[in-house]
Design an enzyme around this catalytic site. Sequence first.
Site, PDB file in Angstrom:
ATOM      1  N   TYR A   1       0.853  -1.191   0.000  1.00 36.26           N
ATOM      2  CA  TYR A   1       0.000   0.000   0.000  1.00 36.26           C
ATOM      3  C   TYR A   1       0.884   1.234   0.000  1.00 36.26           C
ATOM      4  O   TYR A   1       1.533   1.540   0.999  1.00 36.26           O
ATOM      5  CB  TYR A   1      -0.921  -0.037   1.221  1.00 36.26           C
TER       6      TYR A   1
ATOM      7  N   LYS B   1      -1.588  -1.579  -3.782  1.00 38.80           N
ATOM      8  CA  LYS B   1      -2.622  -0.545  -3.797  1.00 38.80           C
ATOM      9  C   LYS B   1      -1.893   0.785  -3.938  1.00 38.80           C
ATOM     10  O   LYS B   1      -1.127   1.181  -3.067  1.00 38.80           O
ATOM     11  CB  LYS B   1      -3.432  -0.572  -2.501  1.00 38.80           C
TER      12      LYS B   1
END
Length: 295
Positions: free
Chosen positions: A134, A162
């Site tokens: 992320y 992400k």
Amino acid sequence: MNFGRIITAMVTPFNQHGQVDVEATKELVAHLIANGSDALVVGGTTGESPTLSTEEKCLLFDTVVKAADGKVPVIAGTGSNNTQASIELTQKAEKLGVDGIMLVVPYYNKPSQEGIFAHFSTIAQSTKLPVMLYNIPGRSAVTMSVETTLRLAEVPNIVATKEASADLEAMAAIIEGAPDGFSLYSGDDSLTLPILSIGGIGVVSVASHIIGNEMQQMVRNFQAGQVQAAALQHRQLLPVMKSLFMAPNPTPVKAALEMQGIKAGSVRLPLVPLSAEQQQQLKSVITPTMNFFVS
């Protein structure tokens, strides 16, 4: 591991005493599955992870795994800026039966790229679970580079990232350079369609709490080659996506859920509830949403 196209970063419902509301969490899981979520992230930023104790996170992981009952994958947010603490929480989450973990770029410490690589690879080696990275420079104060992401993509159980950098050029380079089976997800609802257009897989979404089925329809149209229809849907959904970030996340989306009769409770300090003016502004956008969508 196939996490699907629309992954919802779940809010954490709290009761009137500010405690984790287990029953409301179960109800929210059912709502999200019925409304287009392919997978669920639990205990991430949208779940107010900075305010959750380890015990509360484990309670959430256990509750959501049982409530999902294998219908969708459950991804536990076990990342932090403390590598050893992340390893310990990851191993607890694995024992509780989650299907994957999400690890955020270490915040506040401001590590080097080598430090970021060592942090993620060390945690990944501590578990058999698939790992989603992320990258969110606005919260972590550092950006994970394309080169570091591609190095990490070679770690066998690091399977996705992400990206909340809003840097489409960097994302295209990751998609181009990553090995087969490595997936890139948008970390911004408003970039879902643009990221699909450059080869991304989907989105880790906040807006899918409210418009999950509508986002699924947009993705299906794009995949079917109905690009103009998908673009129209994207433009129609943008006001909803924007309204859900009128205040620090997840304050607006919790308010929007409550407006729809779905228990989410308030937010924990240092976040504060929406003002009366913000509530009215949000309501004016959310209320007509369910009826306007064009097929």
